[in-house]
Scaffold this motif. Sequence first.
Motif, mmCIF file in Angstrom:
data_model
loop_
_atom_site.group_PDB
_atom_site.id
_atom_site.type_symbol
_atom_site.label_atom_id
_atom_site.label_comp_id
_atom_site.label_asym_id
_atom_site.label_seq_id
_atom_site.Cartn_x
_atom_site.Cartn_y
_atom_site.Cartn_z
ATOM 1 N N ILE A 371 -8.079 -12.203 0.734
ATOM 2 C CA ILE A 371 -8.032 -12.508 2.173
ATOM 3 C C ILE A 371 -7.993 -11.199 2.963
ATOM 4 N N ASN A 372 -8.831 -11.095 3.976
ATOM 5 C CA ASN A 372 -8.807 -9.949 4.881
ATOM 6 C C ASN A 372 -7.956 -10.340 6.091
ATOM 7 N N LEU A 373 -6.688 -9.932 6.063
ATOM 8 C CA LEU A 373 -5.772 -10.335 7.136
ATOM 9 C C LEU A 373 -6.143 -9.742 8.486
ATOM 10 N N TYR A 374 -6.799 -8.596 8.479
ATOM 11 C CA TYR A 374 -7.104 -7.918 9.730
ATOM 12 C C TYR A 374 -8.334 -8.493 10.431
ATOM 13 N N ASP A 375 -9.349 -8.809 9.672
ATOM 14 C CA ASP A 375 -10.638 -9.158 10.268
ATOM 15 C C ASP A 375 -10.985 -10.640 10.218
ATOM 16 N N SER A 376 -10.332 -11.399 9.347
ATOM 17 C CA SER A 376 -10.641 -12.827 9.234
ATOM 18 C C SER A 376 -9.707 -13.644 10.115
ATOM 19 N N PRO A 377 -10.228 -14.657 10.804
ATOM 20 C CA PRO A 377 -9.352 -15.531 11.597
ATOM 21 C C PRO A 377 -8.632 -16.560 10.743
ATOM 22 N N ASN A 378 -9.194 -16.869 9.566
ATOM 23 C CA ASN A 378 -8.645 -17.928 8.738
ATOM 24 C C ASN A 378 -8.581 -17.477 7.282
ATOM 25 N N ALA A 379 -7.469 -17.766 6.623
ATOM 26 C CA ALA A 379 -7.267 -17.324 5.242
ATOM 27 C C ALA A 379 -7.919 -18.238 4.220
ATOM 28 N N THR A 449 -3.353 -25.057 7.842
ATOM 29 C CA THR A 449 -4.679 -24.793 8.412
ATOM 30 C C THR A 449 -5.269 -23.453 7.973
ATOM 31 N N GLY A 450 -4.425 -22.509 7.576
ATOM 32 C CA GLY A 450 -4.910 -21.185 7.182
ATOM 33 C C GLY A 450 -5.106 -20.209 8.319
ATOM 34 N N VAL A 451 -4.801 -20.606 9.555
ATOM 35 C CA VAL A 451 -4.979 -19.719 10.704
ATOM 36 C C VAL A 451 -4.008 -18.541 10.600
ATOM 37 N N ILE A 452 -4.518 -17.329 10.783
ATOM 38 C CA ILE A 452 -3.745 -16.103 10.608
ATOM 39 C C ILE A 452 -3.118 -15.677 11.930
ATOM 40 N N ASP A 453 -1.842 -15.315 11.904
ATOM 41 C CA ASP A 453 -1.128 -14.841 13.090
ATOM 42 C C ASP A 453 -1.238 -13.320 13.146
ATOM 43 N N LYS A 455 -0.206 -11.153 15.304
ATOM 44 C CA LYS A 455 0.992 -10.413 15.698
ATOM 45 C C LYS A 455 1.866 -10.125 14.479
ATOM 46 N N VAL A 456 1.978 -11.097 13.606
ATOM 47 C CA VAL A 456 2.743 -10.878 12.379
ATOM 48 C C VAL A 456 2.016 -9.890 11.473
ATOM 49 N N VAL A 457 0.705 -9.990 11.428
ATOM 50 C CA VAL A 457 -0.080 -9.049 10.627
ATOM 51 C C VAL A 457 0.150 -7.613 11.098
ATOM 52 N N ALA A 458 0.260 -7.420 12.396
ATOM 53 C CA ALA A 458 0.495 -6.076 12.926
ATOM 54 C C ALA A 458 1.815 -5.517 12.417
ATOM 55 N N TYR A 459 2.828 -6.356 12.311
ATOM 56 C CA TYR A 459 4.113 -5.933 11.756
ATOM 57 C C TYR A 459 3.951 -5.543 10.291
ATOM 58 N N TRP A 460 3.230 -6.374 9.533
ATOM 59 C CA TRP A 460 2.957 -6.046 8.127
ATOM 60 C C TRP A 460 2.275 -4.692 8.015
ATOM 61 N N HIS A 461 1.268 -4.471 8.854
ATOM 62 C CA HIS A 461 0.491 -3.227 8.819
ATOM 63 C C HIS A 461 1.405 -2.017 8.983
ATOM 64 N N ASP A 462 2.303 -2.075 9.931
ATOM 65 C CA ASP A 462 3.122 -0.908 10.246
ATOM 66 C C ASP A 462 4.216 -0.649 9.220
ATOM 67 N N HIS A 463 4.663 -1.692 8.513
ATOM 68 C CA HIS A 463 5.831 -1.539 7.654
ATOM 69 C C HIS A 463 5.542 -1.564 6.157
ATOM 70 N N TYR A 464 4.488 -2.293 5.727
ATOM 71 C CA TYR A 464 4.347 -2.519 4.290
ATOM 72 C C TYR A 464 2.935 -2.357 3.737
ATOM 73 N N ASP A 465 1.954 -2.071 4.561
ATOM 74 C CA ASP A 465 0.599 -1.814 4.058
ATOM 75 C C ASP A 465 0.594 -0.375 3.540
ATOM 76 N N MET A 466 0.573 -0.220 2.214
ATOM 77 C CA MET A 466 0.704 1.118 1.627
ATOM 78 C C MET A 466 -0.449 2.032 2.038
ATOM 79 N N ALA A 467 -1.654 1.491 2.086
ATOM 80 C CA ALA A 467 -2.796 2.307 2.490
ATOM 81 C C ALA A 467 -2.644 2.751 3.947
ATOM 82 N N ALA A 468 -2.199 1.842 4.810
ATOM 83 C CA ALA A 468 -2.020 2.181 6.222
ATOM 84 C C ALA A 468 -0.926 3.220 6.412
ATOM 85 N N ILE A 469 0.164 3.079 5.664
ATOM 86 C CA ILE A 469 1.266 4.036 5.773
ATOM 87 C C ILE A 469 0.838 5.407 5.287
ATOM 88 N N LEU A 470 0.104 5.452 4.175
ATOM 89 C CA LEU A 470 -0.366 6.740 3.657
ATOM 90 C C LEU A 470 -1.330 7.404 4.633
#
Length: 573
Positions: A371-379, A449-453, A455-470
Motif C-alpha cells: 500500500i502506498n500510504l502517501y499517494d493512494s486514496p484507498n488501501a 472501506t480502506g479510505v486512508i486518513d 492527517k494520520v499518515v503525516a504523523y506516521w511520516h514524521d515519527h516512524y518512516d525510517m526512510a523519511a527520518i534518514l
Amino acid sequence: MRKPLLSTAFVCCALAVTGAKMLAQRIEVSVPGTAPLHGRLILVISKNDRTEPRMELSENYQSEQGFGVDVEGVAPGKPIVIDAKTFGYPLHSLTELPPGDYNVQAVFNVYEQFHLETGKNVWLPPDKGEGQKWNRKPGNPYSTPVKLHVDAKSPVNLKITLDKVIPPIEGTDQDPAVMAAKDPGAKWLKYMKFKSEKLSKFWGRDTYLGAWILLPDGFDEHPDAKYPLVVYQDHYHASSGPAFLATRPSAEASRSRRGGDAGYRLFQDWTSGRLPRVIILYVQNANPYYDDSYVVDSANVGPYGAAVNDELIPAVEKMYRGIGQGWARATYGGSTGGWEALATQVLYPDNYNGAYAACPDPVDFHAYQNINLYDSPNAFHLDGDFAQIPTAGDRKPDGTVIATAEGEFAFENVLGTHGRSTEQWAIWQAVFSPAGPDGYPAQVLDPITGVIDKKVVAYWHDHYDMAAILKRDWSTLGPKLEGKLHIAVGDGDTYFLNNAVHLLQNQLEATSNPHSDATFQYGPGMPHCYTGGPSEYTMQQNSANWTQRVLPLMADHMIQSAPAGADVKSWRY
C-alpha cells in the motif's frame, strides 16, 4: 466493480432483500460468571476436524469462518447474539453460510480497563504470558466444539455456553521463570523479570519486561572481563532467543521444539571459543496491543524505547558486567525484529554500533506492504477510469496471491475493533498513530472501506518512516551511522516488504556528506524471513546459523571503531 467486504450500504441492501429469512439466523452464546462482561466474543465455524475451530482463523484464503462481537458491560449469562448483522470474515454474513455440516466454537477474549497516564480509560486485552494469542490466553472462557447442520430450508438456530477456561501459564513449564530454572544451560542462560517504572506510569499499573540473557562462556572464570552487548530482536516467545539448547535434541524434539538442531549447534559454537565473547539479550515486550512493542516510544503502546534502552539495558549491563558504552552494543533481528533493529540504530544512533536487519517490516510508507500510504486514496484497491484492482496482501514466492489487504483488515476486524485485534495491521497502527479522542489509536485507514486518513499518515511520516527520518536528518545521522546499517530481504517476500527496502536503498545511495555505506542483500525469489548469507547455502541453512554469521562481524566492527582507551581486550580470551 469489486465490492467492499462489508459496508453499511451492503448490509442495508441485503437486509431489505432477504427480510425475515436473514433475521432468523441466530447463534446465542452465554458466558457464565459473576461480574459484568467486557471483551470480544469470537465465534469460529469450521468445515474440518483437523483441530479445534478456534485455531483455524487466518488472514489468507484458507481461513475458516469467523464472527466477532464487542461486549461492553453485559451481565454474565445473558446471551450474546450473532445474527445476520454480525460482522463476518471471510463470508460477510451468517446468512451466506452454505448448506453443510460444521464445527462451531467460541472464545471470549477478556478485556481489562487501563487508566492511562494521559487520563484516558481504555478497555484492552492484557497479555497473560501467552504472547497475545486470544485463542490461548489464560483466563479466557471458551466452549467445547459443537456440531451445526445448515440446510436451505431451516434457519441457523444454535445456543452455546462457554463452559471451559484457558488455564494459567504462571508456574507451569511454559512459564519463562520455570523454564530458566530447569534449563540444562542455566550456567549460561539467565532470565529476569524487570519492572519498568516508565511503562508502569504510562499504563497505570505495574508493567514488566522479560529478559533472557545469554552469558559468554568463561563468564565466571574471568571476573575482571567486561563484555559487549548484542540485542536480539524478535516476536514474543517464552524461551530464549536465539534458541540455545545445551543438550542435543532427539529427532522428534528437534522437529517440535523451537530452535531444534540449530539451538544445539549454537550451544556448541558458544562454548567452544568459536564465537566472540559477548552478552546476548532478548527482551520480551508483549503488551495489550500485540506480542511485541516495536521498542520505540509510542503514543498508544507506551515508552518502550525508553524502557528498554534507558532502564532495562543499563540494569542488565550493570548486573552482568557489560561495557555499557554505545561502541560496544549491536542489534539484529528479522521481520518485526528487523524493523526494530533498524529503528533502534536510527533512533538511538549513539547507543549502538551496528544493526543487522532481515526482512524488516515497512521501512518506507510508500510501500506499507503493498500500500502506498502517501499517494493512494484507498488501501484496498487501485482505481483506473474503468477498472478496479484489489490490493494484494500475502503471496507465495512464485507470485501467487493468497490474501488481499481488504481481507486481512476484515480478519482483524473480526478479532477486535478500535485496533484491538492483536494482529499485524493493528499493532502498526497502535505504534505509529497518535492517540484518538477516545484514547484508542487514531485510524490510519478505515478497516471497512480502506479510505486512508492523510492527517494520520503525516504523523506516521514524521515519527516512524525510517526512510523519511534518514532523509530529513541525514546531516546529523549520516556520520553516526557509518558502517552500521546492514539489511537483507527476499525479493519474493511474502508480504512485499522488499519493495520498501529497495526504496530505502535508492534513497541512501543518493546521500552525500557522508555517502551512505549501508549494505543490502536481496534473495532472488526468497520469501519472508530471508536473512542473507552465502548463496551456496539454502535460505534455511543461512537462517539456522545467522547468529554465528553476524556476531563475528559485529565484534570486528566494534574493535575497529572503538574509541581510544576502550576495553577491547578483557573479553577476548
